[in-house]
Design a protein around this motif. Structure first.
Motif, PDB file in Angstrom:
ATOM      1  N   PHE A 209       0.850  -1.103  -0.246  1.00 57.76           N
ATOM      2  CA  PHE A 209      -0.022   0.319   0.074  1.00 57.76           C
ATOM      3  C   PHE A 209       0.703   1.221   0.110  1.00 57.76           C
ATOM      4  O   PHE A 209       0.270   2.134   0.020  1.00 57.76           O
ATOM      5  CB  PHE A 209      -0.964   0.215   1.185  1.00 57.76           C
ATOM      6  N   ASP A 210       2.173   1.238   0.077  1.00 59.52           N
ATOM      7  CA  ASP A 210       2.923   2.581  -0.069  1.00 59.52           C
ATOM      8  C   ASP A 210       2.462   3.557  -1.055  1.00 59.52           C
ATOM      9  O   ASP A 210       2.407   4.584  -0.984  1.00 59.52           O
ATOM     10  CB  ASP A 210       4.419   2.062  -0.146  1.00 59.52           C
ATOM     11  N   ASP A 211       2.355   2.941  -2.422  1.00 57.62           N
ATOM     12  CA  ASP A 211       2.209   3.464  -3.568  1.00 57.62           C
ATOM     13  C   ASP A 211       0.670   3.634  -3.728  1.00 57.62           C
ATOM     14  O   ASP A 211       0.275   4.209  -5.027  1.00 57.62           O
ATOM     15  CB  ASP A 211       2.917   3.424  -4.743  1.00 57.62           C
ATOM     16  N   ALA A 212      -0.282   3.277  -2.957  1.00 62.24           N
ATOM     17  CA  ALA A 212      -1.622   3.274  -3.239  1.00 62.24           C
ATOM     18  C   ALA A 212      -2.448   4.541  -3.241  1.00 62.24           C
ATOM     19  O   ALA A 212      -1.864   5.437  -2.530  1.00 62.24           O
ATOM     20  CB  ALA A 212      -2.475   2.301  -2.356  1.00 62.24           C
ATOM     21  N   ASP A 213      -3.308   4.666  -3.884  1.00 55.42           N
ATOM     22  CA  ASP A 213      -4.283   5.866  -4.057  1.00 55.42           C
ATOM     23  C   ASP A 213      -5.201   6.035  -2.754  1.00 55.42           C
ATOM     24  O   ASP A 213      -5.659   5.312  -2.039  1.00 55.42           O
ATOM     25  CB  ASP A 213      -5.215   5.769  -5.192  1.00 55.42           C
ATOM     26  N   GLN A 214      -5.118   7.312  -2.470  1.00 51.30           N
ATOM     27  CA  GLN A 214      -6.116   7.469  -1.155  1.00 51.30           C
ATOM     28  C   GLN A 214      -7.508   7.882  -1.847  1.00 51.30           C
ATOM     29  O   GLN A 214      -7.465   8.685  -2.755  1.00 51.30           O
ATOM     30  CB  GLN A 214      -5.735   8.948  -0.259  1.00 51.30           C
ATOM     31  N   VAL A 215      -8.348   6.958  -1.283  1.00 51.31           N
ATOM     32  CA  VAL A 215      -9.862   6.931  -2.097  1.00 51.31           C
ATOM     33  C   VAL A 215     -10.806   7.140  -0.936  1.00 51.31           C
ATOM     34  O   VAL A 215     -10.635   6.601   0.429  1.00 51.31           O
ATOM     35  CB  VAL A 215     -10.169   5.449  -2.695  1.00 51.31           C
ATOM     36  N   PRO A 216     -11.952   8.087  -1.267  1.00 53.00           N
ATOM     37  CA  PRO A 216     -13.160   8.113  -0.239  1.00 53.00           C
ATOM     38  C   PRO A 216     -13.775   6.666  -0.240  1.00 53.00           C
ATOM     39  O   PRO A 216     -13.956   6.158  -1.213  1.00 53.00           O
ATOM     40  CB  PRO A 216     -13.864   9.311  -0.677  1.00 53.00           C
ATOM     41  N   ALA A 217     -14.210   6.594   1.164  1.00 48.66           N
ATOM     42  CA  ALA A 217     -14.986   5.420   1.130  1.00 48.66           C
ATOM     43  C   ALA A 217     -16.047   5.494   2.404  1.00 48.66           C
ATOM     44  O   ALA A 217     -15.904   6.563   3.061  1.00 48.66           O
ATOM     45  CB  ALA A 217     -14.091   4.105   1.515  1.00 48.66           C
ATOM     46  N   VAL A 218     -16.864   4.423   2.294  1.00 50.51           N
ATOM     47  CA  VAL A 218     -17.904   4.504   3.499  1.00 50.51           C
ATOM     48  C   VAL A 218     -17.910   3.239   4.322  1.00 50.51           C
ATOM     49  O   VAL A 218     -17.901   2.221   3.340  1.00 50.51           O
ATOM     50  CB  VAL A 218     -19.536   4.871   2.873  1.00 50.51           C
ATOM     51  N   VAL A 219     -17.988   3.206   5.510  1.00 55.19           N
ATOM     52  CA  VAL A 219     -17.854   1.714   6.252  1.00 55.19           C
ATOM     53  C   VAL A 219     -19.136   1.164   5.889  1.00 55.19           C
ATOM     54  O   VAL A 219     -20.357   1.775   6.242  1.00 55.19           O
ATOM     55  CB  VAL A 219     -17.522   2.055   7.663  1.00 55.19           C
ATOM     56  N   VAL A 220     -19.298   0.116   5.513  1.00 56.77           N
ATOM     57  CA  VAL A 220     -20.553  -0.741   5.343  1.00 56.77           C
ATOM     58  C   VAL A 220     -20.705  -2.040   6.089  1.00 56.77           C
ATOM     59  O   VAL A 220     -21.770  -2.269   6.475  1.00 56.77           O
ATOM     60  CB  VAL A 220     -20.729  -1.418   3.781  1.00 56.77           C
ATOM     61  N   GLY A 221     -19.873  -2.124   6.911  1.00 56.69           N
ATOM     62  CA  GLY A 221     -19.867  -3.223   7.877  1.00 56.69           C
ATOM     63  C   GLY A 221     -18.670  -3.343   8.884  1.00 56.69           C
ATOM     64  O   GLY A 221     -17.678  -3.183   8.564  1.00 56.69           O
ATOM     65  N   ALA A 222     -19.003  -3.690  10.141  1.00 54.11           N
ATOM     66  CA  ALA A 222     -17.759  -3.757  10.951  1.00 54.11           C
ATOM     67  C   ALA A 222     -18.614  -4.844  11.962  1.00 54.11           C
ATOM     68  O   ALA A 222     -19.469  -4.792  12.467  1.00 54.11           O
ATOM     69  CB  ALA A 222     -17.590  -2.207  11.720  1.00 54.11           C
ATOM     70  N   ASP A 223     -17.320  -5.485  12.551  1.00 54.33           N
ATOM     71  CA  ASP A 223     -17.512  -6.526  13.655  1.00 54.33           C
ATOM     72  C   ASP A 223     -16.728  -6.387  14.644  1.00 54.33           C
ATOM     73  O   ASP A 223     -15.474  -6.436  14.472  1.00 54.33           O
ATOM     74  CB  ASP A 223     -17.594  -7.980  12.949  1.00 54.33           C
ATOM     75  N   TYR A 224     -16.751  -6.313  15.871  1.00 54.83           N
ATOM     76  CA  TYR A 224     -15.887  -6.326  16.904  1.00 54.83           C
ATOM     77  C   TYR A 224     -15.679  -7.373  17.908  1.00 54.83           C
ATOM     78  O   TYR A 224     -16.781  -7.942  18.100  1.00 54.83           O
ATOM     79  CB  TYR A 224     -16.132  -4.897  17.724  1.00 54.83           C
ATOM     80  N   ASN A 225     -14.732  -7.424  18.427  1.00 52.94           N
ATOM     81  CA  ASN A 225     -14.574  -8.425  19.574  1.00 52.94           C
ATOM     82  C   ASN A 225     -15.173  -8.021  20.855  1.00 52.94           C
ATOM     83  O   ASN A 225     -15.850  -8.862  21.927  1.00 52.94           O
ATOM     84  CB  ASN A 225     -13.046  -8.861  20.000  1.00 52.94           C
ATOM     85  N   ARG A 226     -15.349  -6.677  21.035  1.00 53.88           N
ATOM     86  CA  ARG A 226     -16.176  -6.174  22.195  1.00 53.88           C
ATOM     87  C   ARG A 226     -17.131  -5.266  21.545  1.00 53.88           C
ATOM     88  O   ARG A 226     -17.045  -3.951  21.609  1.00 53.88           O
ATOM     89  CB  ARG A 226     -15.266  -5.435  23.088  1.00 53.88           C
ATOM     90  N   PRO A 227     -18.360  -5.713  20.868  1.00 54.66           N
ATOM     91  CA  PRO A 227     -19.255  -4.807  20.138  1.00 54.66           C
ATOM     92  C   PRO A 227     -19.911  -3.909  20.763  1.00 54.66           C
ATOM     93  O   PRO A 227     -20.424  -3.034  20.598  1.00 54.66           O
ATOM     94  CB  PRO A 227     -20.194  -6.311  19.508  1.00 54.66           C
ATOM     95  N   GLN A 228     -20.141  -4.137  22.320  1.00 57.56           N
ATOM     96  CA  GLN A 228     -20.979  -3.098  23.123  1.00 57.56           C
ATOM     97  C   GLN A 228     -20.241  -1.987  23.091  1.00 57.56           C
ATOM     98  O   GLN A 228     -20.663  -0.815  23.333  1.00 57.56           O
ATOM     99  CB  GLN A 228     -21.256  -3.723  24.270  1.00 57.56           C
ATOM    100  N   MET A 229     -18.945  -1.963  22.826  1.00 58.78           N
ATOM    101  CA  MET A 229     -18.100  -0.686  23.175  1.00 58.78           C
ATOM    102  C   MET A 229     -17.632  -0.382  21.777  1.00 58.78           C
ATOM    103  O   MET A 229     -16.569   0.527  21.561  1.00 58.78           O
ATOM    104  CB  MET A 229     -17.050  -0.981  24.337  1.00 58.78           C
TER     105      MET A 229
END
Length: 119
Positions: free
Chosen positions: A7-27
């Motif tokens: 990723f050193d020469d990768a483009d910076q691109v706008p994005a939207v988070v569509v999903g996230a899963d957490y080990n501690r979901p309540q926090m």
């Protein structure tokens, strides 16, 4: 180091988070999985690589900037994950574990040689 390589020469691109899963979901801490949709015309979804270093609290709908390389479709990285400090911990630890004993051993040998030459 793989992140720096890919990723050193990768483009910076706008994005939207569509999903996230957490080990501690309540926090919303310790992410296990984060998925984003690129909003710059790529119309692609990508999962965040090295998610263990991703920031906490990324709920779906958050707008973020990601590093994206078209040569690696389906993969993205948050710019904060590419900091040298984040990459230095494992490398610095291995360097310290090898360097400290070498210095101590070198000093001990030099004292033995000095004592032998004097005596």
């Amino acid at each position: 180091m793989a992140a720096r390589l890919h990723f050193d020469d990768a483009d910076q691109v706008p994005a939207v988070v569509v999903g996230a899963d957490y080990n501690r979901p309540q926090m919303k801490q310790s992410p296990k999985f984060v998925s984003v949709a690129l909003t710059d015309g790529h119309k692609m979804r990508a999962s965040i690589d090295n998610v263990g270093q991703a920031p906490d609290g990324l709920p779906p709908g958050d707008h973020v900037t990601v590093l994206y390389d078209a040569a690696r479709p389906g993969h993205a990285l948050l710019p904060s994950q590419l900091r040298w400090e984040a990459l230095m911990f494992p490398g610095g630890l291995f360097l310290t574990c090898g360097l400290v004993p070498t210095i101590v051993y070198g000093l001990a040998i030099s004292r033995v040689i000095s004592a032998h030459l004097r005596g």
